[in-house]
Scaffold this active site. Structure first.
Site, PDB file in Angstrom:
ATOM      1  N   ARG A  10       6.480   4.703   0.124  1.00  0.00           N
ATOM      2  CA  ARG A  10       6.758   5.898   0.040  1.00  0.00           C
ATOM      3  C   ARG A  10       5.440   6.308  -0.638  1.00  0.00           C
ATOM      4  O   ARG A  10       5.118   7.673   0.018  1.00  0.00           O
ATOM      5  CB  ARG A  10       7.465   6.013  -1.224  1.00  0.00           C
ATOM      6  CG  ARG A  10       8.807   7.325  -1.880  1.00  0.00           C
ATOM      7  CD  ARG A  10       7.782   8.048  -2.390  1.00  0.00           C
ATOM      8  NE  ARG A  10       7.975   7.823  -4.103  1.00  0.00           N
ATOM      9  CZ  ARG A  10       6.491   8.426  -4.741  1.00  0.00           C
ATOM     10  NH1 ARG A  10       5.807   9.237  -4.005  1.00  0.00           N
ATOM     11  NH2 ARG A  10       6.131   7.709  -6.008  1.00  0.00           N
ATOM     12  N   HIS A 191       3.026   3.822 -13.341  1.00  0.00           N
ATOM     13  CA  HIS A 191       2.465   4.167 -12.045  1.00  0.00           C
ATOM     14  C   HIS A 191       1.308   4.892 -12.133  1.00  0.00           C
ATOM     15  O   HIS A 191       2.032   5.418 -12.741  1.00  0.00           O
ATOM     16  CB  HIS A 191       3.925   5.119 -11.197  1.00  0.00           C
ATOM     17  CG  HIS A 191       3.636   6.030 -10.246  1.00  0.00           C
ATOM     18  ND1 HIS A 191       4.305   5.189  -8.644  1.00  0.00           N
ATOM     19  CD2 HIS A 191       2.582   6.622  -9.539  1.00  0.00           C
ATOM     20  CE1 HIS A 191       4.122   5.843  -7.629  1.00  0.00           C
ATOM     21  NE2 HIS A 191       2.815   7.188  -8.265  1.00  0.00           N
ATOM     22  N   HIS A 193      -2.353   6.497 -10.557  1.00  0.00           N
ATOM     23  CA  HIS A 193      -2.873   7.109  -9.602  1.00  0.00           C
ATOM     24  C   HIS A 193      -4.155   7.129 -10.110  1.00  0.00           C
ATOM     25  O   HIS A 193      -4.942   6.525 -11.179  1.00  0.00           O
ATOM     26  CB  HIS A 193      -2.829   9.038  -9.729  1.00  0.00           C
ATOM     27  CG  HIS A 193      -1.738   8.812  -8.534  1.00  0.00           C
ATOM     28  ND1 HIS A 193      -1.536   8.818  -7.221  1.00  0.00           N
ATOM     29  CD2 HIS A 193      -0.340   8.751  -8.547  1.00  0.00           C
ATOM     30  CE1 HIS A 193      -0.307   9.236  -6.517  1.00  0.00           C
ATOM     31  NE2 HIS A 193      -0.244   8.512  -7.723  1.00  0.00           N
ATOM     32  N   HIS A 286     -27.121 -17.552  -5.609  1.00  0.00           N
ATOM     33  CA  HIS A 286     -25.448 -17.916  -4.987  1.00  0.00           C
ATOM     34  C   HIS A 286     -25.569 -19.068  -4.729  1.00  0.00           C
ATOM     35  O   HIS A 286     -24.737 -19.742  -4.756  1.00  0.00           O
ATOM     36  CB  HIS A 286     -25.209 -16.623  -4.864  1.00  0.00           C
ATOM     37  CG  HIS A 286     -25.241 -15.504  -6.098  1.00  0.00           C
ATOM     38  ND1 HIS A 286     -24.379 -13.952  -6.774  1.00  0.00           N
ATOM     39  CD2 HIS A 286     -26.694 -15.567  -6.671  1.00  0.00           C
ATOM     40  CE1 HIS A 286     -25.027 -13.969  -7.627  1.00  0.00           C
ATOM     41  NE2 HIS A 286     -26.469 -14.339  -7.765  1.00  0.00           N
TER      42      HIS A 286
HETATM   43  C1  HCA Z   1       5.336  12.335  -6.003  1.00  0.00           C
HETATM   44  C2  HCA Z   1       4.719  12.611  -7.822  1.00  0.00           C
HETATM   45  C3  HCA Z   1       5.004  10.530  -7.863  1.00  0.00           C
HETATM   46  C4  HCA Z   1       5.871  10.887  -8.174  1.00  0.00           C
HETATM   47  C5  HCA Z   1       6.854   9.288  -9.037  1.00  0.00           C
HETATM   48  C6  HCA Z   1       7.975   8.686  -9.221  1.00  0.00           C
HETATM   49  C7  HCA Z   1       3.495  10.692  -9.353  1.00  0.00           C
HETATM   50  O1  HCA Z   1       4.550  11.997  -5.075  1.00  0.00           O
HETATM   51  O2  HCA Z   1       6.285  12.623  -5.991  1.00  0.00           O
HETATM   52  O3  HCA Z   1       8.707   9.103  -9.235  1.00  0.00           O
HETATM   53  O4  HCA Z   1       7.768   7.753 -10.089  1.00  0.00           O
HETATM   54  O5  HCA Z   1       2.669   9.923  -9.058  1.00  0.00           O
HETATM   55  O6  HCA Z   1       4.335  10.524 -10.123  1.00  0.00           O
HETATM   56  O7  HCA Z   1       4.239   9.883  -7.048  1.00  0.00           O
HETATM   57 CU    CU Z   2       2.544   9.002  -7.122  1.00  0.00          CU
END
Ligand code: HCA
Ligand code: CU
Length: 373
Positions: A10, A191, A193, A286
């Site tokens: 996804r 989650h 990034h 090393h």
């Molecule tokens: C997206 C954003 C998402 C959603 C994460 C989630 C994010 O691509 O729709 O639905 O738990 O980073 O907020 O990936």
């Molecule tokens: Cu995301």
């Protein structure tokens, strides 16, 4: 025990320039299931026909992993997810003031009604529900608590904390999760990034503070520069936190290679765990230490993740590097040979010493020897 949700299919398919065919998705999903992830986020089935087909086929493979479909807070999305036979829906809806005012032109209470209606509807269909207040970490805390409490009341099984733009640092993530954990009686996911290269660090900070499920993707794929990498997170959890998950860590190189092949994105040599350089030692000191005991310069053994350690021969080399190389090439490891190769390596300003160079040097006694003090 920590649970892992893999979102390669996804979030990973949102990587700029990357698409997966349904067959490729099935291959990746099977590998992920065998590796031992707990949940496979298979896609957002209303995005396209093939994504729908991918989610449905993955749901019907009888995997050990549970399958989740991504949905907006809309009955139509939930109906489509339901018809894909998934176990979970992940409903996302941002309630930060900025988004409510500018994008949706709606108020918090209206947004909460949409969200809770969708959650109740999904629960009535027998689905498990994860609700994500998208951009969680930049959302006003009072709105966050209000929407999360309403979501839990409506039946949400999990709330996910999303660092949608990768703006967090570990200590702030830790504090936020601690606070949410004391204010909400529900299991929390995270989650993260990777816009600042902190996705794995932030995920671990969230784990320290009490989240029980962590989102990852193979090779850290996802929107822009992606999210937490499966390999990095699992290795940190296994080696540092000593979690008792039954992951097949030796499958990580294969998983990574397959996803690289299907996505057309090369794995850079300095990628942790799966990159070409992950167990390649260079400096003479090393190499000598690693030959003595790999632990001197490896946080975890190459064999744990199905890799082999090796050495590079260039001007950094020491005697042990050269001896090792000669052994590998089945050439006599005598002082004369070692000295000749050493002199050659030290005189080479750029590049490695190749096998054919070694053969050439040892066959050519006329070679000029540079003199070193
Ligand atoms: C997206 C954003 C998402 C959603 C994460 C989630 C994010 O691509 O729709 O639905 O738990 O980073 O907020 O990936
Ligand atoms: Cu995301």
């Amino acid at each position: 025990m920590v649970e892992i949700l893999d979102s390669t299919l996804r979030e990973g398919e949102q990587t700029p320039g990357v698409t997966f065919s349904v067959d490729e998705k099935l291959t990746i999903a099977s590998l992920l299931d065998e590796f031992g992830v707990d949940v496979i986020e298979a896609g957002h089935p209303r995005v396209s026909k093939d994504i729908f087909r991918g989610v449905k086929e993955i749901s019907n493979q009888g995997y050990k992993a549970e399958i989740l479909a991504h949905c907006r807070a809309m009955k139509e999305d939930i109906d489509v997810a339901r018809s894909c036979d998934v176990d979970w829906v992940g409903i996302f809806f941002c309630v930060s003031n900025r988004r409510l005012e500018q994008q949706f032109r709606s108020k918090l209470d209206e947004a909460i009604n949409l969200i809770t209606d969708a959650i109740e509807y999904a629960k009535d269909q027998g689905l498990q529900v994860r609700y994500t207040p998208e951009d969680t970490v930049r959302t006003e805390y009072t709105s966050l608590i209000k929407v999360s409490k309403a979501a839990i009341e409506a039946g949400a099984d999990r709330i996910s904390i999303a660092d949608t733009v990768g703006a967090m640092i570990p200590i702030k993530m830790y504090d936020l999760v601690k606070k949410l954990k004391s204010d909400l009686k529900v299991k929390l996911n995270v989650h993260c990034h990777n816009d600042l290269g902190l996705a794995t660090a932030n995920s671990l900070a969230a784990y320290d503070a009490g989240v029980t499920m962590i989102d990852v993707s193979v090779n850290g794929m996802g929107e822009r520069v992606g999210i937490t990498s499966l390999s990095e997170l699992c290795l940190a959890l296994y080696c540092i936190y000593e979690t008792k998950n039954n992951w097949k860590l030796g499958m990580l190189p294969e998983l990574s290679q397959k996803v690289s092949e299907f996505s057309g994105m090369n794995i850079s040599p300095n990628t942790p765990i799966v990159g070409k350089n992950a167990f390649l030692h260079n400096a003479g000191l090393h190499v000598a230490a690693v030959i003595n005991n790999p632990k001197h310069y490896e946080a975890f053994p190459a064999e744990l993740v199905g890799r082999k350690r090796n050495f590079v021969l260039d001007k950094m080399a020491g005697i042990q590097t050269i001896k090792q190389k000669l052994e590998q090439m089945e050439i006599a490891v005598c002082d004369d040979n070692v000295t000749k190769i050493m002199h050659h390596a030290k005189s080479k300003e750029k590049g490695n010493v190749s096998d054919s160079e070694i053969i050439g040097i040892l066959n050519n006694s006329e070679i000029q020897m540079p003199v070193f003090q």
